[in-house]
Design a protein around this motif. Structure first.
Motif, PDB file in Angstrom:
ATOM      1  N   TYR A  15       0.852  -1.187   0.000  1.00 13.93           N
ATOM      2  CA  TYR A  15       0.000   0.000   0.000  1.00 13.93           C
ATOM      3  C   TYR A  15       0.887   1.237   0.000  1.00 13.93           C
ATOM      4  N   VAL A  16       0.545   2.199  -0.849  1.00 18.80           N
ATOM      5  CA  VAL A  16       1.310   3.431  -0.988  1.00 18.80           C
ATOM      6  C   VAL A  16       0.441   4.586  -0.506  1.00 18.80           C
ATOM      7  N   LEU A  17       1.007   5.460   0.333  1.00 17.16           N
ATOM      8  CA  LEU A  17       0.302   6.641   0.813  1.00 17.16           C
ATOM      9  C   LEU A  17       0.283   7.694  -0.293  1.00 17.16           C
ATOM     10  N   LEU A  18      -0.921   8.059  -0.750  1.00 17.82           N
ATOM     11  CA  LEU A  18      -1.032   9.073  -1.797  1.00 17.82           C
ATOM     12  C   LEU A  18      -0.723  10.462  -1.229  1.00 17.82           C
ATOM     13  N   ASP A  19      -0.151  11.297  -2.066  1.00 20.84           N
ATOM     14  CA  ASP A  19       0.025  12.698  -1.718  1.00 20.84           C
ATOM     15  C   ASP A  19      -1.300  13.401  -1.969  1.00 20.84           C
ATOM     16  N   LEU A  20      -1.688  14.292  -1.065  1.00 19.51           N
ATOM     17  CA  LEU A  20      -2.947  15.023  -1.180  1.00 19.51           C
ATOM     18  C   LEU A  20      -2.676  16.516  -1.199  1.00 19.51           C
ATOM     19  N   PHE A  21      -3.601  17.265  -1.800  1.00 22.45           N
ATOM     20  CA  PHE A  21      -3.545  18.715  -1.700  1.00 22.45           C
ATOM     21  C   PHE A  21      -3.949  19.098  -0.271  1.00 22.45           C
TER      22      PHE A  21
END
Length: 161
Positions: A15-21
């Motif tokens: 699982y990869v942590l997405l970058d968010l605005f």
């Protein structure tokens, strides 16, 4: 209290942590429908929201914005999980809805989160009540068992009223 949302998407086996605005709001709709019509019992879902085209997110979403690639299928949902302040909130799938491209460079992706089950009918499929396995909730139906299930305050799998 400020809530921070984390979205993890399965990429391969991890699982990869997405970058968010920082300023993007994510609204997840949860509802309990009338169980009389199981075709109308839906799972949680979010409104479509935008995530940046960062190195991490580009790795997860591959080259979605490049429609010349044959191996890309945007209709496939990716296993994911939502966390709030690093506490598990929901499991489900993320579907890629689109990408914003400017000057031949991807700037952001539009995604939607769906909970584990789209409808209860999807989960049950064509099974009938007679087809279900009741072994885990099988119980003796006699006076003592019924009386115990009514008066017992512990968490029971089967209760009589």
């Amino acid at each position: 209290m400020k809530f921070q949302v984390q979205i993890y998407v399965k990429d391969g086996t991890d699982y990869v942590l997405l970058d968010l605005f920082q300023d993007e709001s994510i609204v997840v709709k949860s509802s309990v429908q009338d169980i009389q019509d199981i075709a109308q019992v839906f799972t949680d879902f979010s409104q479509t929201f935008t995530v940046p085209a960062s190195k991490t997110n580009n790795g997860v979403f591959k080259h979605y914005y490049n429609n010349d690639l044959d191996e890309l299928n945007a209709n496939i949902r990716l296993d994911s999980r939502l966390e709030i302040n690093r506490t598990p909130f929901r499991r489900g799938q993320v579907q890629l809805e689109g990408a914003e491209v400017k000057n031949n460079q991807v700037e952001s992706y539009k995604i939607t989160f769906y909970g584990d089950v789209v409808t209860l009918k999807d989960l049950i499929g064509n099974d009938k009540l007679k087809d279900l396995n009741y072994a885990t909730v099988a119980t003796t139906y006699d006076g003592a068992t019924v009386q115990n299930s009514i008066t017992d305050t512990s968490d029971l799998d089967v209760r009589f009223r």
